[in-house]
Motif scaffolding. Structure first.
Motif, PDB file in Angstrom:
ATOM      1  N   GLU A   8      -0.168  11.591   3.721  1.00 47.83           N
ATOM      2  CA  GLU A   8      -0.809  10.513   2.954  1.00 47.83           C
ATOM      3  C   GLU A   8      -0.944   9.245   3.803  1.00 47.83           C
ATOM      4  O   GLU A   8      -1.931   8.515   3.691  1.00 47.83           O
ATOM      5  CB  GLU A   8      -0.012  10.193   1.684  1.00 47.83           C
ATOM      6  N   LEU A   9       0.047   8.982   4.648  1.00 47.38           N
ATOM      7  CA  LEU A   9      -0.025   7.801   5.514  1.00 47.38           C
ATOM      8  C   LEU A   9      -1.143   7.956   6.549  1.00 47.38           C
ATOM      9  O   LEU A   9      -1.804   6.978   6.915  1.00 47.38           O
ATOM     10  CB  LEU A   9       1.325   7.557   6.201  1.00 47.38           C
ATOM     11  N   ILE A  10      -1.354   9.196   7.012  1.00 54.43           N
ATOM     12  CA  ILE A  10      -2.461   9.447   7.947  1.00 54.43           C
ATOM     13  C   ILE A  10      -3.802   9.159   7.254  1.00 54.43           C
ATOM     14  O   ILE A  10      -4.700   8.552   7.833  1.00 54.43           O
ATOM     15  CB  ILE A  10      -2.395  10.906   8.466  1.00 54.43           C
ATOM     16  N   VAL A  11      -3.911   9.582   5.994  1.00 52.27           N
ATOM     17  CA  VAL A  11      -5.131   9.298   5.218  1.00 52.27           C
ATOM     18  C   VAL A  11      -5.287   7.786   5.029  1.00 52.27           C
ATOM     19  O   VAL A  11      -6.391   7.236   5.144  1.00 52.27           O
ATOM     20  CB  VAL A  11      -5.095  10.022   3.840  1.00 52.27           C
ATOM     21  N   LEU A  12      -4.181   7.104   4.770  1.00 55.06           N
ATOM     22  CA  LEU A  12      -4.207   5.640   4.594  1.00 55.06           C
ATOM     23  C   LEU A  12      -4.750   4.935   5.841  1.00 55.06           C
ATOM     24  O   LEU A  12      -5.574   4.007   5.737  1.00 55.06           O
ATOM     25  CB  LEU A  12      -2.791   5.144   4.270  1.00 55.06           C
ATOM     26  N   LYS A  21       0.823  -1.214   0.000  1.00 58.86           N
ATOM     27  CA  LYS A  21       0.000   0.000   0.000  1.00 58.86           C
ATOM     28  C   LYS A  21       0.853   1.258   0.000  1.00 58.86           C
ATOM     29  O   LYS A  21       0.529   2.239  -0.668  1.00 58.86           O
ATOM     30  CB  LYS A  21      -0.941  -0.013   1.218  1.00 58.86           C
ATOM     31  N   ILE A  22       1.914   1.242   0.767  1.00 59.98           N
ATOM     32  CA  ILE A  22       2.795   2.422   0.824  1.00 59.98           C
ATOM     33  C   ILE A  22       3.406   2.684  -0.559  1.00 59.98           C
ATOM     34  O   ILE A  22       3.450   3.815  -1.034  1.00 59.98           O
ATOM     35  CB  ILE A  22       3.890   2.233   1.902  1.00 59.98           C
ATOM     36  N   TYR A  25      -8.028   1.460   7.498  1.00 65.69           N
ATOM     37  CA  TYR A  25      -8.073   0.763   8.795  1.00 65.69           C
ATOM     38  C   TYR A  25      -8.986   1.451   9.815  1.00 65.69           C
ATOM     39  O   TYR A  25      -9.071   1.007  10.964  1.00 65.69           O
ATOM     40  CB  TYR A  25      -6.650   0.627   9.361  1.00 65.69           C
ATOM     41  N   GLY A  26      -9.649   2.532   9.386  1.00 68.13           N
ATOM     42  CA  GLY A  26     -10.586   3.206  10.272  1.00 68.13           C
ATOM     43  C   GLY A  26      -9.941   3.848  11.482  1.00 68.13           C
ATOM     44  O   GLY A  26     -10.571   3.988  12.529  1.00 68.13           O
ATOM     45  N   ILE A  27      -8.696   4.260  11.339  1.00 67.47           N
ATOM     46  CA  ILE A  27      -7.987   4.894  12.460  1.00 67.47           C
ATOM     47  C   ILE A  27      -7.827   6.380  12.166  1.00 67.47           C
ATOM     48  O   ILE A  27      -7.191   6.756  11.169  1.00 67.47           O
ATOM     49  CB  ILE A  27      -6.585   4.268  12.661  1.00 67.47           C
ATOM     50  N   LYS A  28      -8.397   7.214  13.005  1.00 68.69           N
ATOM     51  CA  LYS A  28      -8.251   8.664  12.826  1.00 68.69           C
ATOM     52  C   LYS A  28      -7.206   9.185  13.803  1.00 68.69           C
ATOM     53  O   LYS A  28      -7.388   9.078  15.018  1.00 68.69           O
ATOM     54  CB  LYS A  28      -9.583   9.372  13.076  1.00 68.69           C
ATOM     55  N   TYR A  36     -11.850  11.372   1.239  1.00 63.53           N
ATOM     56  CA  TYR A  36     -10.456  11.251   1.651  1.00 63.53           C
ATOM     57  C   TYR A  36      -9.589  12.162   0.788  1.00 63.53           C
ATOM     58  O   TYR A  36      -8.970  11.718  -0.177  1.00 63.53           O
ATOM     59  CB  TYR A  36      -9.982   9.794   1.534  1.00 63.53           C
ATOM     60  N   PRO A  37      -9.559  13.440   1.097  1.00 62.27           N
ATOM     61  CA  PRO A  37      -8.731  14.359   0.292  1.00 62.27           C
ATOM     62  C   PRO A  37      -7.260  13.961   0.352  1.00 62.27           C
ATOM     63  O   PRO A  37      -6.736  13.669   1.426  1.00 62.27           O
ATOM     64  CB  PRO A  37      -8.965  15.721   0.953  1.00 62.27           C
ATOM     65  N   SER A  38      -6.649  13.918  -0.819  1.00 64.87           N
ATOM     66  CA  SER A  38      -5.249  13.491  -0.887  1.00 64.87           C
ATOM     67  C   SER A  38      -4.307  14.683  -0.747  1.00 64.87           C
ATOM     68  O   SER A  38      -4.304  15.575  -1.601  1.00 64.87           O
ATOM     69  CB  SER A  38      -4.988  12.792  -2.223  1.00 64.87           C
TER      70      SER A  38
END
Lengths: 85, 199
Positions: free
Chosen positions: A46-50, A11-12, A55-58, B104-106
């Motif tokens: 971007e990793l925070i968005v991932l 994914k990364i 994974y539903g982690i905010k 999910y804004p990139s």
């Protein structure tokens, strides 16, 4: 856990457009930032968005990211402990 | 001081020409595929290229060609322009935030939602801390660009000027770039620019 680590590497590479990198190039304990994969601050976002999207982690405090995104190992441990999907 | 067009290039319709001569052609089906093939043709090793939007990739490839032989840190001003500004990336970004259930804004896309980001990318790549501008106009405006180029050179603000017309919108793209220098074989003039742009 090892399946999750492989999934994270794929994914990364995909999300961060690391065209010249394969999953085999990323060791579980390698630093993702700095001397490791050389990711930058936009990559961190971007990793925070991932984490949120897959994974539903905010992460409410972006400063947490420094420890979480240290390596594939730390990411996998955090996701395993906090995932909601 | 007499100025010349040191190098110029056109990129459009899956082809790249340099100084009017064919340089690269591709059968790629999409703009990103074509740009990736051009990157490989130039044998560039610059991983950040793959993170860029289409316009910055176009700017990077064309500047790699036109700035060949120019040392990092030389006083090269950048004067870029286009018609659609960053609309191509704006649309891409807007699509990523259009669904409330999939919002999910990139960040990586968002940073390219300004047209002059490509100026920064070229500056970083070539170590340029120089004058730069990005104009938006309906078409390549030789009058305006020529006037600004001459101002930069005659005022001593720049020793060379890299001029680029970089138009990208969905599957359509066109790039025309040239370097104005004290060295070269094509005398620089507005009429000359119009002539080579239309080749």
């Amino acid at each position: 856990m090892s399946d999750l680590k492989e999934e994270l590497k794929s994914k990364i590479i995909s999300v961060l457009n690391l065209e010249d990198v394969t999953t085999a190039d990323i060791a579980d304990a390698d630093p993702l930032f700095g001397d490791g994969l050389g990711l930058d601050s936009i990559d961190a976002l971007e990793l925070i968005v991932l984490l949120d999207k897959d994974y539903g982690i905010k992460l409410t405090d972006p400063k947490q990211g420094k420890a979480i995104f240290e390596s594939i190992n730390t990411m996998a441990e955090y996701i395993t402990a906090n995932r909601t999907k | 001081m007499e100025y010349f067009i040191h190098t110029y290039c056109h990129i459009k319709e899956n082809t790249i020409s340099v100084n009017g001569e064919p340089f690269f052609a591709s059968a790629a089906l999409t703009v990103p595929e074509f740009l990736k093939e051009a990157y490989q043709k130039l044998a560039i090793s610059y991983p950040k290229f793959h993170k860029m939007d289409k316009m910055s990739k176009l700017a990077l490839i064309s500047s790699e060609i036109t700035l060949k032989g120019v040392e990092n840190g030389e006083n090269v001003a950048l004067v870029f322009s286009n018609c659609a500004a960053s609309l191509d990336t704006d649309i891409n970004y807007q699509e990523s935030i259009s669904l409330p259930d999939n919002y999910y804004p990139s960040p990586a896309v968002f940073v390219y939602t300004l047209p002059n980001i490509c100026v920064g990318e070229v500056s970083i790549r070539h170590g340029l801390n120089t004058e730069n501008a990005f104009f938006v106009s309906a078409g390549f405006d030789a009058d305006k660009i020529n006037a600004y180029t001459e101002y930069l050179l005659q005022s001593g603000k720049a020793e060379k000027v890299l001029v680029g017309w970089l138009e990208v919108l969905e599957n359509n793209y066109e790039c025309f770039m040239y370097l104005v220098d004290t060295k070269g074989s094509i005398p620089y003039s507005k009429q000359q620019i119009i002539t080579i742009y239309n080749r």
